[in-house]
Design an enzyme around this catalytic site. Structure first.
Site, PDB file in Angstrom:
ATOM      1  N   GLY A 174     -10.453   3.068  63.237  1.00 32.62           N
ATOM      2  CA  GLY A 174     -10.101   4.359  62.653  1.00 32.62           C
ATOM      3  C   GLY A 174     -10.345   5.586  63.501  1.00 32.62           C
ATOM      4  O   GLY A 174     -10.462   6.683  62.962  1.00 32.62           O
ATOM      5  N   LYS A 193      -8.399  -5.410  55.234  1.00 32.06           N
ATOM      6  CA  LYS A 193      -8.704  -4.594  56.427  1.00 32.06           C
ATOM      7  C   LYS A 193      -8.930  -3.186  55.933  1.00 32.06           C
ATOM      8  O   LYS A 193      -7.974  -2.517  55.507  1.00 32.06           O
ATOM      9  CB  LYS A 193      -7.535  -4.659  57.408  1.00 32.06           C
ATOM     10  CG  LYS A 193      -7.682  -3.710  58.603  1.00 32.06           C
ATOM     11  CD  LYS A 193      -6.729  -4.089  59.723  1.00 32.06           C
ATOM     12  CE  LYS A 193      -6.799  -3.089  60.859  1.00 32.06           C
ATOM     13  NZ  LYS A 193      -6.139  -3.578  62.077  1.00 32.06           N
ATOM     14  N   GLU A 241      -4.220  -3.706  54.193  1.00 28.63           N
ATOM     15  CA  GLU A 241      -4.923  -2.613  54.882  1.00 28.63           C
ATOM     16  C   GLU A 241      -4.743  -1.270  54.177  1.00 28.63           C
ATOM     17  O   GLU A 241      -3.766  -0.566  54.424  1.00 28.63           O
ATOM     18  CB  GLU A 241      -4.443  -2.485  56.339  1.00 28.63           C
ATOM     19  CG  GLU A 241      -5.196  -1.376  57.079  1.00 28.63           C
ATOM     20  CD  GLU A 241      -4.801  -1.200  58.545  1.00 28.63           C
ATOM     21  OE1 GLU A 241      -3.862  -1.878  59.011  1.00 28.63           O
ATOM     22  OE2 GLU A 241      -5.433  -0.374  59.213  1.00 28.63           O
TER      23      GLU A 241
HETATM   24  P1  13P Z   1      -7.776   1.237  64.750  1.00 29.16           P
HETATM   25  O1  13P Z   1      -8.843   0.187  64.932  1.00 29.16           O
HETATM   26  O2  13P Z   1      -7.452   2.002  65.995  1.00 29.16           O
HETATM   27  O3  13P Z   1      -8.025   2.101  63.552  1.00 29.16           O
HETATM   28  O4  13P Z   1      -6.436   0.466  64.440  1.00 29.16           O
HETATM   29  C1  13P Z   1      -6.461  -0.577  63.563  1.00 29.16           C
HETATM   30  C2  13P Z   1      -5.125  -0.747  63.016  1.00 29.16           C
HETATM   31  O5  13P Z   1      -4.516  -1.781  63.122  1.00 29.16           O
HETATM   32  C3  13P Z   1      -4.549   0.373  62.307  1.00 29.16           C
HETATM   33  O6  13P Z   1      -3.542  -0.114  61.524  1.00 29.16           O
END
Ligand code: 13P
Length: 334
Positions: free
Chosen positions: A263, A220, A178
Site C-alpha cells: 500500500g 488481500k 482485495e
Molecule cells: P502494493 O503492495 O504496492 O500495495 O500492491 C499490491 C497490489 O497488488 C495492489 O493491488
C-alpha cells in the site's frame, strides 16, 4: 464440475509457511509511471526484461509461492522464447492474473471509485485458466476522507468482489479478494480500523450471499495503519494490535490466509509491520496464515537497482532476493 478441492489446495500452497506472493501485475500505465521516475522507457521489451529478471531470480521460489501477472505478461515469452507461464511452472511458482479493469469514478459519489471488469469476465477467466493461471486478483479501493467512505461505495465494491470471486471459482481460479483501504490522508490508526472493519463486514456478507467457498479464497487487505500524512504515525506494535484485532473480529476462520498488500509502505516498513503482525497473530491464536502479496515493497529496491545499472540482471536479482528473503522471514519470526 466440483473443483473445490483443487481451489483449496492452490489457496493453501499460495500461503505455505515461509512463502508469499509477488504482485507484479501493474498495468502498462502504472509500470510506465514507475519506469518514468527512473528514466526507463515504457516499451514491451523493457517490461518483459524487468519482469523476467524478477521471476528468474535463482532461489526466489524459496520465498515466493505465486506471482500475479498483468494480461500482457501472462501471454509473453521470455527473451529465450520460453513462455513466462512455463518458466514459473518450472520453478514451482504458481501463475496468477489480475482480472479487474481498474477503478473508475463512482456515479453520484464525488471522490470515490468503483472497480470495473465484470462484463465478459467468465470468458476471460476461462481463457486465463487455459493459458495456465491458477489464481486471480481483483482490487477494490476505498478512500478515507472527512466524509468518506460512503456506505454506497463500500456496498458496490463488495458486491463486485463477490461477483468476481464466484466466477473465478467457477473457472478454477482461486480468487484473491482485495479490498484496499488506502493509506492516503492524515487520519489516525483508529479511523483506519473503523473503515477496514466496515469494509470487511460488507465483503464477507457479499461473499456469503454469492455462495463463494471461503476455503478456496484468500483475502488481500491493507494493514491497519495511520494515514501517510498523519502526525505521530503508529509503529509496528500498534499496527499489529489493530490489524490482528480487526481481522479476528471480521474475517471468517474458514479463509486459509491473509496476504497483505504493502500500500505504499517502504520495503522496510512493510517487513517490520508484517513481522509484528505475525508475532501478535501467534499470541492471539489467529486461524489463518498471515502472509504477503506485495508489489511496491518487494519491487522498489530491485527496480531502482535495475534502472541504475542499465537493465543489468544480476545486481537487481540480488536486491530482489534480499528483500524477498527478509519479507518471507518476517512471517516466521514469532
Ligand atoms: P502494493 O503492495 O504496492 O500495495 O500492491 C499490491 C497490489 O497488488 C495492489 O493491488
Amino acid at each position: 464440475m466440483d473443483n473445490s478441492q483443487s481451489l483449496v489446495k492452490t489457496a493453501k500452497a499460495l500461503v505455505a509457511p515461509g512463502k508469499g506472493i509477488l504482485a507484479a501485475d501493474e498495468s502498462t500505465g502504472t509500470i510506465g509511471a514507475r519506469f518514468a521516475a527512473l528514466g526507463v522507457e515504457n516499451v514491451e521489451r523493457k517490461r518483459r526484461d524487468y519482469r523476467e529478471m524478477l521471476v528468474s531470480t535463482e532461489g526466489a521460489s524459496k520465498f515466493i509461492s505465486g506471482v500475479i501477472l498483468y494480461d500482457e505478461t501472462l501471454r509473453q515469452n521470455c527473451s529465450d522464447g520460453t513462455p513466462m507461464v512455463k518458466l514459473l511452472e518450472e520453478r514451482g511458482i504458481i501463475p496468477g492474473i489480475k482480472v479487474d479493469t481498474r477503478t473508475h469514478p463512482l456515479a453520484g459519489a464525488p471522490g470515490e471509485v468503483v472497480t470495473e471488469g465484470l462484463d465478459g469476465l467468465r470468458r476471460r477467466m476461462a481463457e486465463y485458466y487455459e493459458i495456465g493461471a491458477r489464481f486471480a486478483k481483483w482490487r477494490a479501493v476505498i478512500a478515507i476522507g472527512p466524509h468518506l467512505p460512503s456506505s454506497y461505495c463500500i456496498e458496490v465494491n463488495a458486491h463486485a468482489l463477490g461477483r468476481y470471486a464466484a466466477l473465478a471459482q467457477e473457472a478454477g481460479l482461486v480468487p484473491i479478494v482485495e479490498p484496499e483501504v488506502l493509506m492516503d490522508g492524515d487520519h489516525d490508526i483508529d479511523r483506519c480500523y473503523e473503515v477496514t472493519q466496515g469494509t470487511l463486514r460488507e465483503v464477507y456478507s457479499q461473499l456469503a450471499s454469492q455462495r463463494v467457498i471461503l476455503e478456496g479464497t484468500l483475502l488481500k487487505c491493507n494493514m491497519v495503519l495511520s494515514g501517510k500524512d498523519a502526525s505521530n504515525r503508529a509503529g509496528p506494535d500498534e499496527v499489529a494490535v489493530g490489524t490482528v484485532d480487526c481481522l479476528m473480529r471480521n474475517v471468517p476462520a474458514a479463509v486459509p490466509g491473509i496476504t497483505f498488500l504493502s500500500g505504499g509502505q517502504s520495503g522496510e516498513e512493510a517487513t517490520n509491520n508484517l513481522r509484528a503482525i505475525n508475532i501478535r497473530g501467534k499470541e492471539m491464536g489467529t486461524p489463518w496464515e498471515l502472509s504477503f502479496s506485495f508489489a511496491r515493497a518487494l519491487q522498489s529496491e530491485p527496480l531502482q537497482v535495475w534502472a541504475a545499472n542499465g537493465g543489468a540482471t544480476l545486481p537487481a536479482q540480488k536486491a530482489f532476493y534480499h528483500r524477498a528473503s527478509l519479507t518471507a522471514a518476517a512471517r516466521g519470526a514469532a
